[in-house]
Each structure stands twice: as structure tokens, then as C-alpha cells.
Design a protein around this motif. Sequence first.
Motif, PDB file in Angstrom:
ATOM      1  N   THR B 102     -19.423   7.017  39.250  1.00  0.00           N
ATOM      2  CA  THR B 102     -18.105   6.718  38.712  1.00  0.00           C
ATOM      3  C   THR B 102     -17.169   7.179  39.883  1.00  0.00           C
ATOM      4  O   THR B 102     -16.034   6.717  39.968  1.00  0.00           O
ATOM      5  CB  THR B 102     -17.893   7.550  37.450  1.00  0.00           C
ATOM      6  OG1 THR B 102     -18.584   7.211  36.473  1.00  0.00           O
ATOM      7  CG2 THR B 102     -16.472   7.467  36.841  1.00  0.00           C
ATOM      8  N   ASP B 105     -16.878   4.344  42.297  1.00  0.00           N
ATOM      9  CA  ASP B 105     -16.192   3.434  41.987  1.00  0.00           C
ATOM     10  C   ASP B 105     -14.479   3.696  42.164  1.00  0.00           C
ATOM     11  O   ASP B 105     -13.919   2.837  42.681  1.00  0.00           O
ATOM     12  CB  ASP B 105     -16.103   3.219  40.250  1.00  0.00           C
ATOM     13  CG  ASP B 105     -17.250   2.735  39.764  1.00  0.00           C
ATOM     14  OD1 ASP B 105     -17.915   2.656  38.642  1.00  0.00           O
ATOM     15  OD2 ASP B 105     -18.068   1.962  40.619  1.00  0.00           O
ATOM     16  N   ASN B 140     -11.938   8.846  32.914  1.00  0.00           N
ATOM     17  CA  ASN B 140     -13.715   8.527  32.619  1.00  0.00           C
ATOM     18  C   ASN B 140     -14.334   9.766  33.227  1.00  0.00           C
ATOM     19  O   ASN B 140     -15.467  10.144  32.755  1.00  0.00           O
ATOM     20  CB  ASN B 140     -14.104   7.494  33.698  1.00  0.00           C
ATOM     21  CG  ASN B 140     -13.747   6.021  32.933  1.00  0.00           C
ATOM     22  OD1 ASN B 140     -13.451   6.152  31.640  1.00  0.00           O
ATOM     23  ND2 ASN B 140     -13.731   5.073  33.640  1.00  0.00           N
ATOM     24  N   THR B 143     -14.404  12.523  30.815  1.00  0.00           N
ATOM     25  CA  THR B 143     -15.243  12.235  29.688  1.00  0.00           C
ATOM     26  C   THR B 143     -16.585  12.566  29.836  1.00  0.00           C
ATOM     27  O   THR B 143     -17.127  13.370  29.098  1.00  0.00           O
ATOM     28  CB  THR B 143     -15.108  10.559  29.190  1.00  0.00           C
ATOM     29  OG1 THR B 143     -13.761  10.339  28.914  1.00  0.00           O
ATOM     30  CG2 THR B 143     -15.973  10.292  28.272  1.00  0.00           C
ATOM     31  N   LEU B 144     -17.052  12.205  31.121  1.00  0.00           N
ATOM     32  CA  LEU B 144     -18.272  12.457  31.374  1.00  0.00           C
ATOM     33  C   LEU B 144     -18.499  14.003  31.595  1.00  0.00           C
ATOM     34  O   LEU B 144     -19.779  14.689  31.112  1.00  0.00           O
ATOM     35  CB  LEU B 144     -18.937  11.685  32.757  1.00  0.00           C
ATOM     36  CG  LEU B 144     -18.890  10.168  32.424  1.00  0.00           C
ATOM     37  CD1 LEU B 144     -19.395   9.585  33.893  1.00  0.00           C
ATOM     38  CD2 LEU B 144     -19.752   9.740  31.412  1.00  0.00           C
TER      39      LEU B 144
END
Lengths: 205, 213
Positions: B102, B105, B140, B143-144
Motif C-alpha cells: 500500500t 502504491d 488505507n 485502516t491497516l
Amino acid sequence: MSTYKLYYFNTRGRAEIARLIFIAADQKFEDIRYEHSEWSSHKNEMPLEQMPVLEVDGVKLPQSGAIARFLAKQFHLAGKDNFEQAKVDAVVDTIADAMTQFLPIRFENDETKQIEMVKNFFANELPKHLQNLEVLAKQFGNGGLFFIGNNLTWADLLFYEVTETLLGLNKNALDNHQWLKQNRAEVEKQPRIAEYLKNRPKSQF
Amino acid sequence: KNSIQTTLMPSYKLSYFNGRGVGEVSRLIFAAAGQKYEDVRYEVDQWPAYKAEMPLGQMPVLEVDGIKLPQSAAIARFLAKQFHLAGKDNFEQAKVDAVVDTIYDTYKAWAPSRFGEDPVKKEALSKKFFGEELPKQLQNLETLGKLYGNGGHFFVGNQLTWADLFFHTITETLLGINADCLNNFPWLKQNRAEVEKQPKIAEYLKNRSKTEL
């Protein structure tokens, strides 16, 4: 014995490598496939609102690379020690570099533009990635037909999978790369893979 | 050095540019582990003379006992596993990998705004990245962190892993461009602070030369 659920669309895409690993390992899993119309109602069930997602004993894991590497390690398809696993990862990353260049083409809506992009990709972009992969195979493959260490690893499965898509667009894409063609043939020969390929639904991507 | 010691302890050589980029995470792993290594740095104009020595004509490259390994993520993950900074079992390592992917990304979404050729286009891309894309990626990552972090300050399992180190170095660059970009993400700011508090990392960061990239 863990339970495995794989969530993705009804296509090969970024999940097929995980499916191939399960098949090669003869491991049961729940192969959940959402049609695009269903997906919006399930989106907020996924950690990053994306797929693929792997659920292991009820815990969700996103990111296709992390999923595939986890499964490969679980089922002894990742390389036999840390350094061998690193060589496998390096080949995987090199395959991913090629596909990163391919992705804008996949999602281009203008058909004329897309045809031009495909031509350019195969003529000017792909060759150097294929060259790089052959370099790594010579360095890491112990003179055999698999990318690393004379054994099937998920690097071979991933190469098979992405070239399936590329050969579908240009059947001559590997004509100047005998070793890479032979590597694909070795993957296809694996009994469980051969059986799976015979029966799996055809999809362009 | 006696021969037994040489056999048990591999020699490491990292070749990269004289900057952080995608090589710095490996330097941070070496620093966190207190592990000696040869830190080879090429200036941009020196690099072409060495290109042919690298398997794929790219850097970073890690040489372990004379064998060259390319690809920044493969290198960093190998080192993290060597030095117990990768997660304590296969599934935990997968969570770390998911966070790392992530972060990659995020980096790939940012890169065109910095490394393209058209300054007008780059300005527009940068606005879009900091305005829309980055907040999404940071969300994101939080969240992780909340899903895998066991209620602590590190991304996975209440321990420092290379996911925390990678996040630190990539955001170092982004904060250099836009100092406010983490203001809406207190958990992520706290995560960076925890990394900086680690004694060996604090020492390394104190002595590290500042680079834009």
C-alpha cells in the motif's frame, strides 16, 4: 488446518496467481467470484475496498502480491530459504514491472488509441523486460527450466499467468525467447496445473 | 577474521544513489539491526559507468557473499527477514507485505508528479496527488494499522517492522514537499514518531545527510 477464502471478480486478473498456487499445492479454498454488478454491495466488506482479498481463518488480507507470497510460503512454492525466496521475489517484481507498463493499456477505452498502445508495448516496452527475466533465470535458475533453483515456484506460475494475457494479444510475443517459452511449457506440464488449465473458464484478462 | 566467523556471518554490500529513494528502507533496516554493511553510493553522473555491473542495469542492488540481488522490495524483505523485522510468522509477514504494498502504491501514484518532463503537467499532477490520491492512501494505511496493529503504534503486531521504516522514509519525501500532508492522520504521525524514538534509528537519523529524494 486453516480455511481459505479468496474474493475477486469472475476473471483471472490479479487473483489468478493465488488460484494457481492453491491448485499446484492441491489445497482446498473457497473461490468467491463477484460479478461487477454485485461488487458495489460487497465493497465495504473489504479492508481497502479493493479485491483480491484472502480470508484466512476469518482474518482478511488485501494486496495481490502479499496474498500470493503468503500462500506460496504456506505451500512451499516460495523458495527453500530466505535468500532463495529473495531471488523469487526479484523475478516476481521484474514481471510486475512489465505489467505496470501494460495496465494503462488494459483500461484504455478509446479503441484506436488502445491498438496503438498495444503495438508500442510489444515493440518498445516488453522486450527489455523479457531480456531482464532471462538474465535473472540464467543467474538464479541453476541451469534448469524454472526461474529459481530447479524447482517450481510462484515466480514460474506468475510468469505463466501474465504471459497468458500477453500471448492472447500477440501470439508471437515470446518468439525470440526460447528459454521463456520452455519455462511456460514446464508449468503447463505439471499434472495439477494441466488439469486446471483444461477446465478453467477462458478470460481475456 | 577466522574462517568460522566468515561462514556464519554473510557480507553485505548495498549499491544505490546518494539519496533515500527506494534504497533507504534497506539502510534503515541495517541501522535498526545494528548490522554492518558496505554502503556504496553513486552520484547521478557516476552511475552510467557502473550500470553494466548490475543484473538489470538498475539500482538498488544488494550483494550477499558476492551474489547480486536486484529489486528494492525483494532486497528490503530479505534483509527484514534476516534481522527479524519482517513479522513473526508467515501470516504476520503477509500483513507487513500488505502494508508495504500500500505504501508502494502511494509512491507510484506520486512519482509522475516529480519525475515527468513537463513542469506544467507535473504541477497539475502534484495538486491532484496531494489533494485527492494521497488522503485516500493514507486512509488505507490507517485502516491497516488499526486492523493489524493490535492497538499499538506500529503497523503490525505491536513491534517495529520494515513496514514502519518504509512508511517513514517515503513520507519524509512527501512532508518535504507538503509539510501538512499528515495533519489529518494523527495515528500515522504517531507511528513516525515511534520510529524516530528507536535508539538505533534516532542515532542513524541524527547523522544522516538531508536529501530531497
